[in-house]
Design a protein around this motif. Structure first.
Motif, PDB file in Angstrom:
ATOM      1  N   VAL A  32       0.833  -1.205   0.000  1.00  0.00           N
ATOM      2  CA  VAL A  32       0.000   0.000   0.000  1.00  0.00           C
ATOM      3  C   VAL A  32       0.868   1.256   0.000  1.00  0.00           C
ATOM      4  O   VAL A  32       0.642   2.199  -0.765  1.00  0.00           O
ATOM      5  N   ALA A  33       1.885   1.263   0.859  1.00  0.00           N
ATOM      6  CA  ALA A  33       2.768   2.425   0.940  1.00  0.00           C
ATOM      7  C   ALA A  33       3.522   2.635  -0.371  1.00  0.00           C
ATOM      8  O   ALA A  33       3.637   3.762  -0.869  1.00  0.00           O
ATOM      9  N   TRP A  34       4.029   1.564  -0.953  1.00  0.00           N
ATOM     10  CA  TRP A  34       4.760   1.693  -2.212  1.00  0.00           C
ATOM     11  C   TRP A  34       3.835   2.118  -3.352  1.00  0.00           C
ATOM     12  O   TRP A  34       4.244   2.865  -4.251  1.00  0.00           O
ATOM     13  N   SER A  35       2.600   1.667  -3.335  1.00  0.00           N
ATOM     14  CA  SER A  35       1.646   2.077  -4.368  1.00  0.00           C
ATOM     15  C   SER A  35       1.345   3.567  -4.278  1.00  0.00           C
ATOM     16  O   SER A  35       1.315   4.284  -5.297  1.00  0.00           O
ATOM     17  N   ILE A  36       1.136   4.052  -3.065  1.00  0.00           N
ATOM     18  CA  ILE A  36       0.876   5.483  -2.880  1.00  0.00           C
ATOM     19  C   ILE A  36       2.092   6.300  -3.295  1.00  0.00           C
ATOM     20  O   ILE A  36       1.967   7.353  -3.937  1.00  0.00           O
ATOM     21  N   LEU A  37       3.288   5.834  -2.938  1.00  0.00           N
ATOM     22  CA  LEU A  37       4.510   6.543  -3.333  1.00  0.00           C
ATOM     23  C   LEU A  37       4.647   6.585  -4.851  1.00  0.00           C
ATOM     24  O   LEU A  37       5.044   7.617  -5.412  1.00  0.00           O
ATOM     25  N   THR A  38       4.321   5.487  -5.521  1.00  0.00           N
ATOM     26  CA  THR A  38       4.395   5.458  -6.987  1.00  0.00           C
ATOM     27  C   THR A  38       3.452   6.473  -7.617  1.00  0.00           C
ATOM     28  O   THR A  38       3.819   7.189  -8.563  1.00  0.00           O
ATOM     29  N   VAL A  39       2.236   6.553  -7.087  1.00  0.00           N
ATOM     30  CA  VAL A  39       1.275   7.536  -7.598  1.00  0.00           C
ATOM     31  C   VAL A  39       1.796   8.952  -7.393  1.00  0.00           C
ATOM     32  O   VAL A  39       1.690   9.817  -8.280  1.00  0.00           O
ATOM     33  N   MET A  40       2.401   9.204  -6.240  1.00  0.00           N
ATOM     34  CA  MET A  40       2.948  10.525  -5.950  1.00  0.00           C
ATOM     35  C   MET A  40       4.081  10.886  -6.909  1.00  0.00           C
ATOM     36  O   MET A  40       4.182  12.025  -7.389  1.00  0.00           O
ATOM     37  N   VAL A  41       4.944   9.922  -7.198  1.00  0.00           N
ATOM     38  CA  VAL A  41       6.059  10.176  -8.112  1.00  0.00           C
ATOM     39  C   VAL A  41       5.536  10.498  -9.506  1.00  0.00           C
ATOM     40  O   VAL A  41       6.022  11.414 -10.184  1.00  0.00           O
ATOM     41  N   ILE A  42       4.538   9.749  -9.971  1.00  0.00           N
ATOM     42  CA  ILE A  42       3.945  10.012 -11.288  1.00  0.00           C
ATOM     43  C   ILE A  42       3.340  11.411 -11.335  1.00  0.00           C
ATOM     44  O   ILE A  42       3.502  12.153 -12.316  1.00  0.00           O
ATOM     45  N   VAL A 156      -3.342   7.873   7.278  1.00  0.00           N
ATOM     46  CA  VAL A 156      -4.382   7.134   8.002  1.00  0.00           C
ATOM     47  C   VAL A 156      -4.012   5.660   8.121  1.00  0.00           C
ATOM     48  O   VAL A 156      -4.163   5.041   9.185  1.00  0.00           O
ATOM     49  N   ILE A 157      -3.522   5.088   7.024  1.00  0.00           N
ATOM     50  CA  ILE A 157      -3.141   3.673   7.049  1.00  0.00           C
ATOM     51  C   ILE A 157      -1.992   3.443   8.018  1.00  0.00           C
ATOM     52  O   ILE A 157      -1.959   2.455   8.763  1.00  0.00           O
ATOM     53  N   VAL A 181       4.157   4.986  12.402  1.00  0.00           N
ATOM     54  CA  VAL A 181       4.018   6.439  12.541  1.00  0.00           C
ATOM     55  C   VAL A 181       4.983   7.160  11.603  1.00  0.00           C
ATOM     56  O   VAL A 181       4.646   8.181  10.995  1.00  0.00           O
ATOM     57  N   GLY A 182       6.199   6.618  11.478  1.00  0.00           N
ATOM     58  CA  GLY A 182       7.150   7.207  10.532  1.00  0.00           C
ATOM     59  C   GLY A 182       6.625   7.156   9.109  1.00  0.00           C
ATOM     60  O   GLY A 182       6.751   8.120   8.341  1.00  0.00           O
ATOM     61  N   GLU A 183       6.030   6.048   8.746  1.00  0.00           N
ATOM     62  CA  GLU A 183       5.423   5.922   7.422  1.00  0.00           C
ATOM     63  C   GLU A 183       4.317   6.955   7.235  1.00  0.00           C
ATOM     64  O   GLU A 183       4.199   7.591   6.177  1.00  0.00           O
ATOM     65  N   ALA A 184       3.492   7.156   8.271  1.00  0.00           N
ATOM     66  CA  ALA A 184       2.392   8.122   8.196  1.00  0.00           C
ATOM     67  C   ALA A 184       2.916   9.534   7.967  1.00  0.00           C
ATOM     68  O   ALA A 184       2.399  10.284   7.127  1.00  0.00           O
ATOM     69  N   LEU A 185       3.959   9.906   8.694  1.00  0.00           N
ATOM     70  CA  LEU A 185       4.520  11.252   8.548  1.00  0.00           C
ATOM     71  C   LEU A 185       5.159  11.438   7.186  1.00  0.00           C
ATOM     72  O   LEU A 185       5.068  12.516   6.580  1.00  0.00           O
ATOM     73  N   ILE A 186       5.820  10.398   6.695  1.00  0.00           N
ATOM     74  CA  ILE A 186       6.444  10.484   5.373  1.00  0.00           C
ATOM     75  C   ILE A 186       5.403  10.706   4.291  1.00  0.00           C
ATOM     76  O   ILE A 186       5.570  11.525   3.385  1.00  0.00           O
ATOM     77  N   MET A 187       4.287   9.987   4.370  1.00  0.00           N
ATOM     78  CA  MET A 187       3.239  10.142   3.377  1.00  0.00           C
ATOM     79  C   MET A 187       2.645  11.547   3.401  1.00  0.00           C
ATOM     80  O   MET A 187       2.332  12.133   2.361  1.00  0.00           O
TER      81      MET A 187
END
Length: 264
Positions: A32-42, A156-157, A181-187
């Motif tokens: 999920v995190a990698w998918s969201i990051l990919t969308v952000m990069v695009i 949220v995730i 929590v670190g993942e949440a802040l990064i997103m």
């Protein structure tokens, strides 16, 4: 000496490993995190691509406007002036459409006032050019509006996963919640880093498009005034380049007598 190196090696071996870095946090988030990051990069790559391509296009249109001021209105007719403009440019399109509208009006019976007919054709042509200039800006607006919420989804995730870890372990120790929590802040941060440049680029490009549209409106009004006055009304043109120092001035004619040029 050997004891010194041995102690240094033991200290290096026992040094704590950072398990709370960016990639570690992303691994905690999983697909999920990698998918969201990919969308952000695009989104980010698309935003910067549109920014630079539209900026290049706008600069080209503004640069071509100089030929309108210096060459177009020096021609004896609108058709000859249009031939002096760069092909496939916004200004050439407006000039050609004005000439075409004149020709079509002359062939039509009951077409009404010529000036009104030309104005409508120029307005349609200007709308077409504006649509081309605004192409892609909707993507920037969409990125600026949605990127923070996509990042918020990752946030949220991440918080949800932190709560699950707390519930499973029965304690809120830092090693249980630091990763999620670190993942949440990064997103959250990535969402803002993608959205802010997109919003700034959208507003900047829009303001430049409005400037170009104002120049096109002035150009169209000058064409209409020129047609309505049968060529008598023309805007001021840019002065011709000054002659080089030492060059002979052209001969003049006064009272039918040709006066030789003055020597510098």
């Amino acid at each position: 000496m050997n004891l010194y190196y041995l102690a240094a090696g033991v200290a290096a071996t026992d040094a704590p490993v950072n398990e709370f870095g960016f990639f570690k946090a992303m691994e905690e988030g999983g697909p999920v995190a990698w998918s969201i990051l990919t969308v952000m990069v695009i989104m980010s790559v698309g935003s910067f691509y549109i920014l630079f391509t539209k900026l290049f296009e706008q600069n080209k249109v503004m640069r071509q406007y100089k030929s309108v001021k210096s060459a177009y209105w020096r021609a004896p007719s609108l058709k000859e002036g249009a031939a002096k403009l760069e092909k496939n440019s916004a200004w050439r399109q407006l000039a050609d459409d004005a000439v075409t509208a004149q020709e079509h009006h002359g062939k039509m019976e009951g077409a009404g006032n010529e000036i009104h007919f030309v104005e409508e054709e120029l307005a349609h042509s200007q709308d077409t050019i504006n649509q081309s200039l605004n192409g892609g800006l909707s993507f920037l607006a969409s990125v600026g509006a949605t990127a923070p919420f996509i990042g918020l989804l990752g946030t949220v995730i991440g918080i949800y996963r932190a709560l699950i870890n707390i519930g499973i372990s029965g304690s809120a120790s830092i090693d249980k919640v630091a990763g999620p929590v670190g993942e949440a802040l990064i997103m959250t941060a990535i969402g803002l880093l993608v959205a802010v440049p997109a919003v700034l680029a959208f507003n900047w490009l829009q303001s430049r498009n409005r400037r170009i549209n104002a120049l096109m409106t002035d150009f169209a009004n000058d064409i209409v005034a020129n047609i309505g006055s049968n060529g008598a009304i023309k805007p001021a043109v840019t002065a011709a380049p000054a002659a080089k120092a030492g060059a002979a001035k052209p001969a003049t004619t006064t009272g039918g007598v040709r006066t030789p040029p003055a020597q510098s």
